[in-house]
Design a protein around this motif. Structure first.
Motif: not given
Length: 173
Positions: A20-27, A43-52, A57-65
């Motif tokens: 999305d266009h937000n730098s800090a989105t939580d996926p 994808v349309e022109d513009g600045s985007w961010y990929f979040h993963i 087994a210990n749960g969800w890790g940190p988000i990478t942007h």
């Protein structure tokens, strides 16, 4: 259509991702499966961010942007002109290169004189450059204003260099 890929370490049980266009989105914490790549189509022109985010087994890790930019349009504007006339005493063309690209900015200019080898020139902020000395006659200067995504606009100008007139001795002692 940007494609993202990553290595899945041992023990990963889920991957959550979004762009999305937000730098800090939580996926989020809903798994999109055990995927190691994804392509976003159209994808349309513009600045985007990929979040993963990865899960084990210990749960969800940190988000990478990861920021990515899409620019499919050529520069909006390019004007090429002579700053001053070219003379036989100074046979270098003094060019004014003014270009604008709002999406990614102008990266460089590619200049070719009379279909000879292309030179790359990067603007120092003055928008002015001088060619090397030109022989007498008419020369065609072709310039591409290239943006940082590789899109470009082309302009050309004809430059006339008068032949140096040999001096004539009319009086001597």
């Amino acid at each position: 259509d940007p494609t993202f890929s990553w290595a899945l370490p041992a023990g990963i049980t889920g991957v959550s991702m979004v762009a999305d266009h937000n730098s800090a989105t939580d996926p989020g914490t809903r798994s999109d499966g055990l995927v190691s790549s994804y392509t976003y189509p159209n994808v349309e022109d513009g600045s985007w961010y990929f979040h993963i985010r990865l899960k084990n087994a210990n749960g969800w890790g940190p988000i990478t942007h990861y920021k990515f930019q899409i620019d499919t349009k050529k520069p909006e504007f390019f004007n090429l002109s002579l700053v001053e006339p070219v003379t036989a005493l100074d046979p270098r063309a003094h060019l004014l290169l003014q270009a604008r690209d709002a999406s990614s900015g102008i990266a460089s200019y590619e200049i070719a004189i009379d279909n000879n080898e292309t030179q790359t020139w990067v603007d120092d902020g003055s928008h002015k450059m001088r060619t090397s000395a030109l022989s007498s006659g008419t020369h065609t200067v072709v310039v591409k204003a290239k943006d940082k995504a590789g899109n470009y606009l082309t302009s050309s100008i004809d430059v006339m260099v008068e032949q140096m007139v040999a001096p004539v001795i009319t009086k001597y002692t």
